[in-house]
Each structure stands twice: as C-alpha cells, then as structure tokens.
Design a protein around this motif. Structure first.
Motif, PDB file in Angstrom:
ATOM      1  N   ALA A   1      11.839   3.475   9.219  1.00 29.61           N
ATOM      2  CA  ALA A   1      10.794   4.016   8.333  1.00 29.61           C
ATOM      3  C   ALA A   1       9.450   3.828   9.009  1.00 29.61           C
ATOM      4  O   ALA A   1       9.348   3.208  10.067  1.00 29.61           O
ATOM      5  CB  ALA A   1      10.824   3.295   6.988  1.00 29.61           C
ATOM      6  N   ASN A   2       8.393   4.325   8.354  1.00 31.44           N
ATOM      7  CA  ASN A   2       7.045   4.225   8.947  1.00 31.44           C
ATOM      8  C   ASN A   2       6.436   2.847   8.766  1.00 31.44           C
ATOM      9  O   ASN A   2       5.408   2.554   9.367  1.00 31.44           O
ATOM     10  CB  ASN A   2       6.116   5.287   8.343  1.00 31.44           C
ATOM     11  CG  ASN A   2       6.176   5.318   6.818  1.00 31.44           C
ATOM     12  OD1 ASN A   2       7.237   5.113   6.234  1.00 31.44           O
ATOM     13  ND2 ASN A   2       5.051   5.559   6.154  1.00 31.44           N
ATOM     14  N   HIS A   3       7.066   2.006   7.955  1.00 28.42           N
ATOM     15  CA  HIS A   3       6.473   0.686   7.654  1.00 28.42           C
ATOM     16  C   HIS A   3       7.402  -0.456   8.044  1.00 28.42           C
ATOM     17  O   HIS A   3       8.617  -0.289   8.123  1.00 28.42           O
ATOM     18  CB  HIS A   3       6.162   0.578   6.157  1.00 28.42           C
ATOM     19  CG  HIS A   3       5.056   1.472   5.729  1.00 28.42           C
ATOM     20  ND1 HIS A   3       5.068   2.169   4.552  1.00 28.42           N
ATOM     21  CD2 HIS A   3       3.887   1.803   6.338  1.00 28.42           C
ATOM     22  CE1 HIS A   3       3.969   2.876   4.435  1.00 28.42           C
ATOM     23  NE2 HIS A   3       3.219   2.672   5.512  1.00 28.42           N
ATOM     24  N   GLY A   4       6.785  -1.612   8.196  1.00 25.67           N
ATOM     25  CA  GLY A   4       7.530  -2.853   8.380  1.00 25.67           C
ATOM     26  C   GLY A   4       6.834  -3.956   7.608  1.00 25.67           C
ATOM     27  O   GLY A   4       5.626  -3.887   7.359  1.00 25.67           O
TER      28      GLY A   4
ATOM     29  N   ILE B   1      -0.170  -1.359  12.447  1.00 27.30           N
ATOM     30  CA  ILE B   1      -1.501  -1.187  11.856  1.00 27.30           C
ATOM     31  C   ILE B   1      -1.411  -0.276  10.644  1.00 27.30           C
ATOM     32  O   ILE B   1      -0.723   0.741  10.664  1.00 27.30           O
ATOM     33  CB  ILE B   1      -2.469  -0.581  12.907  1.00 27.30           C
ATOM     34  CG1 ILE B   1      -3.859  -0.315  12.319  1.00 27.30           C
ATOM     35  CG2 ILE B   1      -1.901   0.682  13.527  1.00 27.30           C
ATOM     36  CD1 ILE B   1      -4.900   0.116  13.354  1.00 27.30           C
ATOM     37  N   ASN B   2      -2.027  -0.702   9.564  1.00 28.33           N
ATOM     38  CA  ASN B   2      -2.108   0.134   8.365  1.00 28.33           C
ATOM     39  C   ASN B   2      -3.386  -0.255   7.630  1.00 28.33           C
ATOM     40  O   ASN B   2      -3.699  -1.458   7.587  1.00 28.33           O
ATOM     41  CB  ASN B   2      -0.915  -0.118   7.436  1.00 28.33           C
ATOM     42  CG  ASN B   2      -0.616   1.087   6.534  1.00 28.33           C
ATOM     43  OD1 ASN B   2       0.450   1.685   6.642  1.00 28.33           O
ATOM     44  ND2 ASN B   2      -1.535   1.457   5.660  1.00 28.33           N
ATOM     45  N   SER B   3      -4.102   0.710   7.074  1.00 26.21           N
ATOM     46  CA  SER B   3      -5.228   0.309   6.222  1.00 26.21           C
ATOM     47  C   SER B   3      -4.610  -0.339   4.985  1.00 26.21           C
ATOM     48  O   SER B   3      -3.511   0.019   4.571  1.00 26.21           O
ATOM     49  CB  SER B   3      -6.027   1.543   5.813  1.00 26.21           C
ATOM     50  OG  SER B   3      -5.353   2.255   4.801  1.00 26.21           O
TER      51      SER B   3
ATOM     52  N   ILE C   1       2.395  -9.521   6.135  1.00 27.87           N
ATOM     53  CA  ILE C   1       1.684  -8.383   6.736  1.00 27.87           C
ATOM     54  C   ILE C   1       2.458  -7.110   6.407  1.00 27.87           C
ATOM     55  O   ILE C   1       3.686  -7.066   6.604  1.00 27.87           O
ATOM     56  CB  ILE C   1       1.593  -8.554   8.271  1.00 27.87           C
ATOM     57  CG1 ILE C   1       0.711  -9.748   8.630  1.00 27.87           C
ATOM     58  CG2 ILE C   1       1.089  -7.274   8.948  1.00 27.87           C
ATOM     59  CD1 ILE C   1       0.767 -10.127  10.116  1.00 27.87           C
ATOM     60  N   PHE C   2       1.751  -6.113   5.913  1.00 28.93           N
ATOM     61  CA  PHE C   2       2.331  -4.784   5.686  1.00 28.93           C
ATOM     62  C   PHE C   2       1.747  -3.891   6.780  1.00 28.93           C
ATOM     63  O   PHE C   2       0.526  -3.896   6.977  1.00 28.93           O
ATOM     64  CB  PHE C   2       1.906  -4.277   4.317  1.00 28.93           C
ATOM     65  CG  PHE C   2       2.353  -2.886   3.955  1.00 28.93           C
ATOM     66  CD1 PHE C   2       1.915  -1.751   4.643  1.00 28.93           C
ATOM     67  CD2 PHE C   2       3.205  -2.687   2.889  1.00 28.93           C
ATOM     68  CE1 PHE C   2       2.326  -0.474   4.289  1.00 28.93           C
ATOM     69  CE2 PHE C   2       3.627  -1.408   2.531  1.00 28.93           C
ATOM     70  CZ  PHE C   2       3.182  -0.305   3.227  1.00 28.93           C
ATOM     71  N   ALA C   3       2.548  -3.137   7.496  1.00 31.59           N
ATOM     72  CA  ALA C   3       1.960  -2.299   8.556  1.00 31.59           C
ATOM     73  C   ALA C   3       2.775  -1.034   8.810  1.00 31.59           C
ATOM     74  O   ALA C   3       3.984  -1.006   8.587  1.00 31.59           O
ATOM     75  CB  ALA C   3       1.858  -3.106   9.852  1.00 31.59           C
ATOM     76  N   ASP C   4       2.047  -0.031   9.270  1.00 34.40           N
ATOM     77  CA  ASP C   4       2.713   1.109   9.897  1.00 34.40           C
ATOM     78  C   ASP C   4       3.277   0.619  11.221  1.00 34.40           C
ATOM     79  O   ASP C   4       2.633  -0.168  11.904  1.00 34.40           O
ATOM     80  CB  ASP C   4       1.691   2.205  10.257  1.00 34.40           C
ATOM     81  CG  ASP C   4       1.434   3.177   9.130  1.00 34.40           C
ATOM     82  OD1 ASP C   4       0.588   4.077   9.315  1.00 34.40           O
ATOM     83  OD2 ASP C   4       2.048   3.040   8.067  1.00 34.40           O
ATOM     84  N   VAL C   5       4.473   1.116  11.574  1.00 35.48           N
ATOM     85  CA  VAL C   5       4.993   0.867  12.925  1.00 35.48           C
ATOM     86  C   VAL C   5       4.481   2.037  13.761  1.00 35.48           C
ATOM     87  O   VAL C   5       5.094   3.097  13.821  1.00 35.48           O
ATOM     88  CB  VAL C   5       6.534   0.797  12.895  1.00 35.48           C
ATOM     89  CG1 VAL C   5       7.095   0.467  14.269  1.00 35.48           C
ATOM     90  CG2 VAL C   5       6.990  -0.249  11.875  1.00 35.48           C
TER      91      VAL C   5
ATOM     92  N   THR D   1       0.845  -1.178   0.000  1.00 36.26           N
ATOM     93  CA  THR D   1       0.000   0.000   0.000  1.00 36.26           C
ATOM     94  C   THR D   1       0.889   1.240   0.000  1.00 36.26           C
ATOM     95  O   THR D   1       2.076   1.169   0.302  1.00 36.26           O
ATOM     96  CB  THR D   1      -0.950   0.008   1.222  1.00 36.26           C
ATOM     97  OG1 THR D   1      -1.974   0.971   1.017  1.00 36.26           O
ATOM     98  CG2 THR D   1      -0.219   0.332   2.503  1.00 36.26           C
ATOM     99  N   GLU D   2       0.302   2.346  -0.419  1.00 38.79           N
ATOM    100  CA  GLU D   2       1.060   3.604  -0.501  1.00 38.79           C
ATOM    101  C   GLU D   2       2.295   3.456  -1.394  1.00 38.79           C
ATOM    102  O   GLU D   2       3.252   4.218  -1.299  1.00 38.79           O
ATOM    103  CB  GLU D   2       1.433   4.085   0.915  1.00 38.79           C
ATOM    104  CG  GLU D   2       0.183   4.397   1.732  1.00 38.79           C
ATOM    105  CD  GLU D   2       0.353   4.148   3.228  1.00 38.79           C
ATOM    106  OE1 GLU D   2       1.493   4.136   3.715  1.00 38.79           O
ATOM    107  OE2 GLU D   2      -0.669   3.960   3.907  1.00 38.79           O
ATOM    108  N   ASN D   3       2.256   2.431  -2.216  1.00 43.44           N
ATOM    109  CA  ASN D   3       3.360   2.142  -3.140  1.00 43.44           C
ATOM    110  C   ASN D   3       4.708   2.240  -2.445  1.00 43.44           C
ATOM    111  O   ASN D   3       5.684   2.738  -3.011  1.00 43.44           O
ATOM    112  CB  ASN D   3       3.330   3.087  -4.362  1.00 43.44           C
ATOM    113  CG  ASN D   3       4.278   2.606  -5.458  1.00 43.44           C
ATOM    114  OD1 ASN D   3       4.475   1.400  -5.613  1.00 43.44           O
ATOM    115  ND2 ASN D   3       4.881   3.533  -6.175  1.00 43.44           N
TER     116      ASN D   3
HETATM  117 MN   LIG Z   1       1.353   3.405   5.949  1.00 42.78          MN
END
Ligand SMILES: [Mn+2]
Ligand SMILES: C[C@H](O)[C@@H](O)[C@@H](O)C(=O)CO
Length: 595
Positions: free
Chosen positions: A531-534, A397-399, A364-368, A342-344
C-alpha cells in the motif's frame, strides 16, 4: 490536570497453576512448587510489562491449583469477574489434560510446562496442546530448552522471552476488543485503506467502527463545544513552541496567507486538535458545559481524519492535529500518544495500533514514497550513501500523522530513541519541538491552509515498519520490515528534500536485508509493499507482530524476522513445515478470532 485518556478497564492476565489432582501424596507434594510457578510469572509480568496508558500489567492467579474440571470452572468464573483477557497455564507436572483447560476460545492462551524430569511437566504440555488442537483452541506452548532442577526458582531466558512475547501480544489483542475506530469524514482521495471495512474490524479485532461527518468539526467550533480554558492553554503553548518555529511560506505568491489569516489558521487547528480528541475519547468538561452527549466521545482506541479532499479544499488541514495527537505530549503535558491516521487510512491506523499496543510508544505514519538506489543517490547528491544506507534506502514521508517523537530527539545512553511516554522528560519533549519546523501547508494541495510539521528523523534507530492489507478472497495479511533509520547529511538532505514535499517530516529507512526473497535488496522491499502507507515503530518488534498476527489469525505475507524468533500457536506445526505456508493454512482453518 488529569490527562484525558480512553477509559475502560485494562484486561488482566489470568494465571492457572495446573497440578496432578491425585491426593494422598502426589498433589500435596506439588502444591507449593506449582503455585510458586504462577506467582513467579505474575511477578515477571507486573515488574516488566505496562499497558499503553502507563499502568502496570495486572495478573489474577487462580484461588487454588487446578487439579480437575471443578477447580478449572471455578477459576473461569473468577477470571470472568476479574476482567481477565489473556490466559496462561503453568505446571511442573502431569495433570489431567483437557479436564483442566479453559474453554473460552476467543482469549489468547498459552501453557508453560516446566522442563524438569522429576515430574512429566512436558508430557502434560504436549498432551494438553494436542487436546487444544483437537478442540480448535490454538494455544502457545512454552517449554524451556534446558532441564532445570526441581527446586529452581529461575525463569530461564528462553522461557522468559516467550512468556513476555505471548503476554505483550495477548494484552494487545485484549485491549482492542470492544473499542472503536473513529472515522472523522469519509474516504480520502480514493485510498483503499480509507474505506472502513466493518467486517474486518468486527471479526478480526473485535472492534466497532464509528463515523462522524467532518461538519461536526465546524459545528463544535461555531457553537463553542470545546473547553475554552484548554484552548487558551493550547494557544499559549503553540505560541511558545510552534509559532516560534514557523517556517517560511513556500506557497506561490497568490496563495500566501496574510499574517492575520495565518494566525486564524493556528487558532482553528488548535480547536480541531481538541475536538478530534474529544470525538475519540470524550471530555467530562463538555458535560459541565451542557453537552452531555458530546462529552461521551466514541470510545475510540484509534481514529482517522479524511482531510483530503473536500474538507481541505475549504478549511485548514489536519496536519497539525494529527501530528500532535500522535505525539507523546501536548499543552497538557506528557501523555500517552493517540493512534490517529491521516487520510483516514484505517488499515494503516490499525497497523499503528498494533505497534503502539505492543511497544507503548508513539508511531510514525508515512507514505512509502521513494526508493533511492546508491547510484541514484550519487548521481543526484554527488556522494555515496554510507553505513546502513549503503545499499540504498526508502524515503518515508507524509504530511500529518508523523509523531514528533519521530524526530529521534529522545535519547537513552546517548542514542536516539522513541520512549514510552512515562520515560520521556520535559527536556526531551522540548527537544522534539525544537527539532520540528511548522510550515504553512502547501495550498495547492491543501487549499484551506494549515501547518505541516517538518523534520528529519535522527539516524541509527532500530525501526519496524508494518502494514495490514486487505486482499479480496483472502482477507487481511500483514507485512513487516525491520531495519534502521538513516540520517542524510545536511547537503544531501537538502537536495533530496527539495525534490519532494520539503515541508513534510522525513524518515529515511534502511530495511535489514537477508539476501533472499522480498529482502534481497531495498528496492524489492519497496516494490512489494502492499500500500502507499506504512506504520513505523521504534524497535525491532517483528517477532511480537508475528505472534500478535497469529492470535488474530492474520497471515504474515512478508517479513525479515529470523525464523528462530517466530512464536505461533503449537497447532501451526500441524499445517506444514514451511512457516509461511503453514501460517496461511492455519489462519484459513481457524478463521477470524471473533467470527
Ligand atoms: Mn499518504
Ligand atoms: C499528494 C497528496 O496530497 C498527499 O497526501 C499524498 O502524498 C499522500 O499522502 C497519499 O497517501
């Protein structure tokens, strides 16, 4: 229906039995043992390893044992014709060092030297590793800890572990080569990882970047460039498994869509999902409809959708599509999960791809998003975190791109797991769907609407979170954190969930602490995440990630993997005794694999 999947040939493992070429007794006495070593490893690989598409890993053994350069060169020829992408040499004896090696520097390579003293297999191993190091061909050395009897047919556990670790990582490297990362749309919300870096993909992964403007989604929907029968199948599946689990609308009154508008959103996101997949891997049905070019796809082993902003200011978001693509099943049945960011976020997409190719599981793709200290948790929920959450935990959690496998509703021996797709039952797929609520998207974020998956990941699963980060002047680095999912009680979950975006999927993660450095406490793990993702995988796969990173010459800047599990090319030792510093120096020395 034949499951649509990325085509192409799976890379094979080439096995090279190396022998002392001196005839008149020596070579003859070793022929059988040497060839049998190769056959035993081939049996190990084909009985243990799969490609991510579920097929059994294939090995190609040299036609003869290799006692000199001519047989080595003939074997190279055979391997080239057979689609070999990973190379393993095995030997119980002395041989002629670099006269017998393969010189294709960009292929992962290892040598297993049998630990038996009747013949100097270890001496060949050390000699040839040295030759590889002198020639700038970093190679993994495998040497069993305990002496084996010369007639032993066994592959000792420590040798087996290294043979498999090398092969899993080598296959991942070879699978990425020549494939694409597809960006649908552009850069999302100023997220650095969302800026595709073609040099990184090309030089480190051997991949290419493909780009499709988001207007292509609209074009294909308006012109009907998608498989209508599949769309009908999708809609009846969605009616049964998703709309039946539709959550309340949390939007403010003026942003609540009517039922009719909501149904239109479901139809739209179903089409988006089919179109995203077709853009990635193509679809022969489109050729039958007269759209030959669209039928080709972009040969993408991974992809991402910009989503936010612009597109989602106007059209439904990609949350449903991203979730379903990352899941091991859809209306066509159980199938390999795609790798879709998501969010490319291309770097998180690559991190998911590493995990997927190493484990053959959905990711799983998520915001940390939030570190919860035990104190804050007690203050807010009134209870103390327990068990593996006792030292605090991180809310991931990430949409969008969180696989429904991440509900943890698949099980093995009564424990929650995330399985390779070919082990998942229809019942388990249904359990994952039942555990997922589809909420109308937050239209203050996603003005065009959409449907976001929501669930809490079951606790007690071993997890590994990783992320590739790009550092100007340094290049890519990899972060790794092994740990476990932790499950909050209903009350605590509700309190915490309500403080966040309660309609998104939550995974609560407790990293394994070592008491020192970045893993001295949970806060420091999050505070140093790059970064904001993991990208989060089932299993403790940090050691495999470290081996993979060393093949790609990507240094590892943070991990909590026990030192004895670290397996890198033998040359790394020459760069110093400290595992981290030597990794950086070696990666810098060798540079990107495909440069
Ligand atoms: Mn995100
Ligand atoms: C609030 C934004 O819309 C979300 O997408 C944000 O939480 C992100 O995922 C940013 O990575």
């Amino acid at each position: 229906m034949e499951k649509l999947r990325l085509g192409g040939v799976n890379p094979k493992i080439g096995i090279r039995p190396i022998i002392d070429g001196r005839r008149g007794g020596i070579r003859e006495s070793l022929e059988e043992m040497t060839m049998n070593m190769a056959k035993r490893v081939a049996e190990l690989y084909s009985s243990t390893l799969h490609y991510s598409n579920g097929k059994v890993v294939e090995c190609v053994i040299a036609d003869t044992t290799i006692g000199g350069v001519a047989e080595a060169a003939r074997t190279d020829e055979k391997f080239r014709k057979s689609g070999v992408g990973v190379i393993l040499s095995v030997t119980p004896c002395w041989c002629y060092g670099f006269e017998t090696i393969n010189m294709d520097g960009d292929m992962p390579r290892a040598i297993w030297g049998f630990n038996g003293t009747e013949r100097p297999g270890a001496v060949y191993l050390a000699c040839t590793l040295a030759a590889h190091t002198q020639k700038g061909l970093p190679t993994f050395g495998i040497y069993g800890r305990d002496v084996q009897d010369v007639d032993s047919k066994e592959i000792p556990e420590d040798v087996r572990e290294k043979l498999l670790r090398f092969a899993r990582a080598g296959i991942a490297v070879a699978e990425m080569r020549g494939k694409s990362y597809l960006s649908i749309g552009s850069v999302s919300m100023g997220i650095g990882g969302s800026i595709p870096n073609p040099d990184f993909f090309q030089e480190y992964l051997g991949m290419r970047n493909e780009y499709v403007d988001a207007s292509e989604i609209e074009r294909r929907i308006q012109l009907g460039i998608y498989d209508k029968q599949e769309y009908e199948r999708a809609m009846s599946w969605i009616e049964k498994h998703c709309k039946s689990n539709e959550g309340d609308d949390h939007n403010p009154k003026h942003l609540v869509y009517s039922r009719e508008e909501k149904d239109k959103v479901w139809e739209y996101v179903a089409k988006m999902t089919i179109i995203f997949r077709d853009l990635m891997i193509g679809n022969p049905k489109l050729a039958e409809m007269g759209f030959e070019e669209e039928a080709m796809g972009h040969y993408a082993i991974a992809g991402g959708f910009q989503g936010q902003r612009q597109w989602t200011d106007f059209r439904p978001d990609g949350d449903f599509s991203e979730a379903i693509l990352n899941t091991s099943f859809d209306w066509n049945g159980i199938r390999e999960a795609f790798t879709f960011a998501t969010e490319n976020d291309t770097l998180n997409g690559v991190s998911m791809l590493f995990n997927h190719l190493l484990t053959n599981r959905a990711q799983i793709f998520a915001d940390v998003r939030t570190y919860w200290s035990p104190e804050a948790f007690k203050r807010v929920t009134g209870s103390k975190p327990e068990g593996q959450a006792a030292n605090g935990f991180i809310h991931l959690i990430n949409s969008g791109s969180c696989t429904l496998d991440g509900t943890g509703r698949q099980s093995e021996n009564g424990k929650p797991v995330m399985k390779p797709f070919w082990e998942i039952s229809e019942k388990e797929a249904e359990e994952c769907l039942k555990a997922t609520t589809w909420y109308p998207s937050n239209r203050e974020y996603m003005r065009g609407g959409g449907y976001s998956s929501q669930f809490q990941t079951r606790g007690g699963m071993p997890l590994t979170m990783c992320r590739v980060n790009l550092v100007k002047g340094q290049g890519p680095v990899l972060q790794i954190a092994e740990g476990w999912s932790v499950e909050l009680s209903g009350k605590a979950f509700d309190i915490i969930n309500k403080r966040t975006d309660s309609i998104w999927p939550s995974t609560f993660f407790a990293p394994r602490l070592t008491g020192t450095g970045y893993f001295r406490d949970v806060y420091t793990v999050m505070n140093n995440w790059g970064a904001n993702h993991g990208a989060i995988s089932y299993g403790h796969i940090g050691a495999d990630l470290i081996t993979l990173a060393s093949m790609l010459r990507i240094p590892v800047c943070m991990h909590n993997v026990p030192e004895e599990q670290i397996f890198r090319p033998s040359a790394w030792t020459a760069f110093g005794a400290d595992p981290e510093g030597s990794d950086y120096r070696a990666c810098k020395n060798y540079g990107p694999l495909y440069k």
